[in-house]
Design a protein around this motif. Sequence first.
Motif, PDB file in Angstrom:
ATOM      1  N   VAL A 166       0.838  -1.205   0.000  1.00 54.20           N
ATOM      2  CA  VAL A 166       0.000   0.000   0.000  1.00 54.20           C
ATOM      3  C   VAL A 166       0.873   1.255   0.000  1.00 54.20           C
ATOM      4  O   VAL A 166       0.606   2.218  -0.741  1.00 54.20           O
ATOM      5  CB  VAL A 166      -0.953  -0.016   1.212  1.00 54.20           C
ATOM      6  CG1 VAL A 166      -1.647   1.333   1.372  1.00 54.20           C
ATOM      7  CG2 VAL A 166      -1.997  -1.117   1.055  1.00 54.20           C
ATOM      8  N   MET A 202       0.800   4.101  -2.875  1.00 56.62           N
ATOM      9  CA  MET A 202       0.524   5.508  -2.584  1.00 56.62           C
ATOM     10  C   MET A 202       1.665   6.406  -3.066  1.00 56.62           C
ATOM     11  O   MET A 202       1.441   7.523  -3.560  1.00 56.62           O
ATOM     12  CB  MET A 202       0.304   5.693  -1.078  1.00 56.62           C
ATOM     13  CG  MET A 202      -0.888   4.949  -0.504  1.00 56.62           C
ATOM     14  SD  MET A 202      -2.498   5.457  -1.167  1.00 56.62           S
ATOM     15  CE  MET A 202      -2.948   3.969  -2.074  1.00 56.62           C
ATOM     16  N   TRP A 203       2.898   5.928  -2.934  1.00 62.36           N
ATOM     17  CA  TRP A 203       4.038   6.717  -3.405  1.00 62.36           C
ATOM     18  C   TRP A 203       4.028   6.858  -4.926  1.00 62.36           C
ATOM     19  O   TRP A 203       4.306   7.934  -5.460  1.00 62.36           O
ATOM     20  CB  TRP A 203       5.323   6.041  -2.934  1.00 62.36           C
ATOM     21  CG  TRP A 203       6.562   6.694  -3.475  1.00 62.36           C
ATOM     22  CD1 TRP A 203       7.079   7.906  -3.129  1.00 62.36           C
ATOM     23  CD2 TRP A 203       7.430   6.158  -4.479  1.00 62.36           C
ATOM     24  NE1 TRP A 203       8.223   8.169  -3.851  1.00 62.36           N
ATOM     25  CE2 TRP A 203       8.472   7.105  -4.691  1.00 62.36           C
ATOM     26  CE3 TRP A 203       7.448   4.970  -5.207  1.00 62.36           C
ATOM     27  CZ2 TRP A 203       9.491   6.898  -5.605  1.00 62.36           C
ATOM     28  CZ3 TRP A 203       8.468   4.765  -6.122  1.00 62.36           C
ATOM     29  CH2 TRP A 203       9.469   5.720  -6.318  1.00 62.36           C
ATOM     30  N   MET A 218       0.690  10.320  -3.534  1.00 60.94           N
ATOM     31  CA  MET A 218      -0.031  10.669  -2.313  1.00 60.94           C
ATOM     32  C   MET A 218       0.944  11.216  -1.266  1.00 60.94           C
ATOM     33  O   MET A 218       2.094  10.785  -1.185  1.00 60.94           O
ATOM     34  CB  MET A 218      -0.742   9.440  -1.763  1.00 60.94           C
ATOM     35  CG  MET A 218      -1.952   9.015  -2.579  1.00 60.94           C
ATOM     36  SD  MET A 218      -3.383  10.084  -2.281  1.00 60.94           S
ATOM     37  CE  MET A 218      -3.838   9.554  -0.633  1.00 60.94           C
ATOM     38  N   PRO A 249       3.292   8.632   2.032  1.00 61.24           N
ATOM     39  CA  PRO A 249       2.924   7.256   1.670  1.00 61.24           C
ATOM     40  C   PRO A 249       3.283   6.241   2.750  1.00 61.24           C
ATOM     41  O   PRO A 249       2.591   5.231   2.912  1.00 61.24           O
ATOM     42  CB  PRO A 249       3.727   7.007   0.383  1.00 61.24           C
ATOM     43  CG  PRO A 249       4.847   7.995   0.422  1.00 61.24           C
ATOM     44  CD  PRO A 249       4.310   9.191   1.128  1.00 61.24           C
ATOM     45  N   PHE A 309       0.442   5.783   5.134  1.00 62.74           N
ATOM     46  CA  PHE A 309      -0.619   4.902   4.623  1.00 62.74           C
ATOM     47  C   PHE A 309      -0.201   3.437   4.724  1.00 62.74           C
ATOM     48  O   PHE A 309      -1.050   2.560   4.935  1.00 62.74           O
ATOM     49  CB  PHE A 309      -0.952   5.274   3.181  1.00 62.74           C
ATOM     50  CG  PHE A 309      -1.739   6.536   3.053  1.00 62.74           C
ATOM     51  CD1 PHE A 309      -3.100   6.542   3.302  1.00 62.74           C
ATOM     52  CD2 PHE A 309      -1.126   7.731   2.706  1.00 62.74           C
ATOM     53  CE1 PHE A 309      -3.840   7.707   3.196  1.00 62.74           C
ATOM     54  CE2 PHE A 309      -1.856   8.892   2.598  1.00 62.74           C
ATOM     55  CZ  PHE A 309      -3.215   8.888   2.846  1.00 62.74           C
ATOM     56  N   ALA A 312      -7.891   6.863   2.788  1.00 63.14           N
ATOM     57  CA  ALA A 312      -7.109   7.125   1.572  1.00 63.14           C
ATOM     58  C   ALA A 312      -7.900   7.978   0.581  1.00 63.14           C
ATOM     59  O   ALA A 312      -7.348   8.908  -0.034  1.00 63.14           O
ATOM     60  CB  ALA A 312      -6.695   5.802   0.927  1.00 63.14           C
ATOM     61  N   ALA A 335      -6.944  11.787  -0.670  1.00 60.44           N
ATOM     62  CA  ALA A 335      -6.806  12.046  -2.109  1.00 60.44           C
ATOM     63  C   ALA A 335      -7.747  13.152  -2.568  1.00 60.44           C
ATOM     64  O   ALA A 335      -7.416  13.928  -3.471  1.00 60.44           O
ATOM     65  CB  ALA A 335      -7.089  10.760  -2.889  1.00 60.44           C
ATOM     66  N   VAL A 352      -7.520   6.142  -6.048  1.00 62.25           N
ATOM     67  CA  VAL A 352      -6.752   5.788  -4.844  1.00 62.25           C
ATOM     68  C   VAL A 352      -7.507   4.780  -3.993  1.00 62.25           C
ATOM     69  O   VAL A 352      -6.947   3.771  -3.546  1.00 62.25           O
ATOM     70  CB  VAL A 352      -6.426   7.057  -4.043  1.00 62.25           C
ATOM     71  CG1 VAL A 352      -5.787   6.702  -2.704  1.00 62.25           C
ATOM     72  CG2 VAL A 352      -5.494   7.965  -4.837  1.00 62.25           C
ATOM     73  N   TYR A 377      -6.380   0.841  -3.156  1.00 59.00           N
ATOM     74  CA  TYR A 377      -6.306   0.359  -1.769  1.00 59.00           C
ATOM     75  C   TYR A 377      -7.229  -0.842  -1.581  1.00 59.00           C
ATOM     76  O   TYR A 377      -6.837  -1.857  -0.981  1.00 59.00           O
ATOM     77  CB  TYR A 377      -6.693   1.493  -0.821  1.00 59.00           C
ATOM     78  CG  TYR A 377      -6.391   1.227   0.643  1.00 59.00           C
ATOM     79  CD1 TYR A 377      -5.354   1.889   1.282  1.00 59.00           C
ATOM     80  CD2 TYR A 377      -7.136   0.314   1.387  1.00 59.00           C
ATOM     81  CE1 TYR A 377      -5.068   1.659   2.618  1.00 59.00           C
ATOM     82  CE2 TYR A 377      -6.862   0.068   2.713  1.00 59.00           C
ATOM     83  CZ  TYR A 377      -5.832   0.740   3.325  1.00 59.00           C
ATOM     84  OH  TYR A 377      -5.560   0.499   4.652  1.00 59.00           O
TER      85      TYR A 377
END
Length: 379
Positions: free
Chosen positions: A236, A240-241, A245, A248, A251, A273, A277, A290, A294
């Motif tokens: 995750v 996210m990276w 985001m 990250p 998250f 998340a 976002a 996003v 997830y």
Amino acid sequence: MSAKAPQPAPEEHAETPARGRLTSPVPRWATIGLFIYATIYTLSYAKSFFVPVVLAFLLALVFSPIRRVFDRRGVPSAITSLFIVLGLMAGLTAILGALSLPLIGWIERGPEIARQVQSQLSDMSAALSGVFDAAERLNSLGAPGPETERVAVQSGNTAADVATVVPGVLAQIVFTLVLLFFLLASGDMFQEKLVHAMPTFRDKRRAVNVAYDIERKLSRYLLTITIINGGLGVAVGTAMWLMGMPSPAVFGLIAFLFNFVPYLGAIAGVVVASAVALVSFDWVGWPLVVGGVYFALTSLEGQLVTPYFVGRNLRLNTVVVFLSVTFWAWLWSAVGMVVAVPLLAALRTIAYHVDGLGGLASFLGERHSETDEDGRGEG
């Protein structure tokens, strides 16, 4: 001439049922209901005591096999227990340190984030914009009052709220770790005391089987879930990276921690998340992307990875798991959601070993679970 035995008077026969009805005990269902009510009330009233105790016993079940490995190599139990507790303290400190600053920042920016969410959603729907305008008008009606402003300032003091909660949480954490140290350092004392307390050899053997079966299954389950959740957190955080985001790594930690709670944890992670976002990107479709990524990662973990590595004998009835999680969440909040599944697995193991509770053990298992990993009756 033989004498006849005296016959009882008819009145005595007629009075016996009446006396039996007058002295009848309390119905069994009422006694069971009162016991359940008293148990739930006690667990709720004294949760500040029971929560760390339950956590300490669960952690002792997880780390007891590790302690035995070092016992066989001549390392004293106290030394092994001390290193385990220090390792847990270091890990917990690292997690709290990594999460505290971003979470506090998000909490302090709550009003600003709410306005950004309102702005984003108002662009998506004119109807929602009208609803927000109406809400602003209602809020403005109570704005001029100085008392209202004073209350608003007090309610928004996040630092003061945190300061009042932290000491109690730290005290429970310290109590849990200290109790865990004593449980691990005492070795197998509880199993030995349990064996001595049983009256017959059959009961002694059953008690040993129950204790070690619960320890083996919960240790395997919790260690496996921890490793799987760690992998999910890495996946995750990387996703996210790649999507740009903010924070990250946070998250990733959220996914790691939330996934200890079945079903509800994944839903909460998707919501968090998507909300971040929504306020981090200009395009209104990013929250769906996003949140969808997830959700896809947690679904892959829940449907493929966890069933493969956990094993069929530890899979539980999904409806019962959901009800258990919601019940313990209502009773003990976040900690209750974490301990719900281990407690349910322990109950199922006990039910398997106790005569007359095989039906309960079967009910708590999944639909196509085997009778046991050895084919003898345990699902």
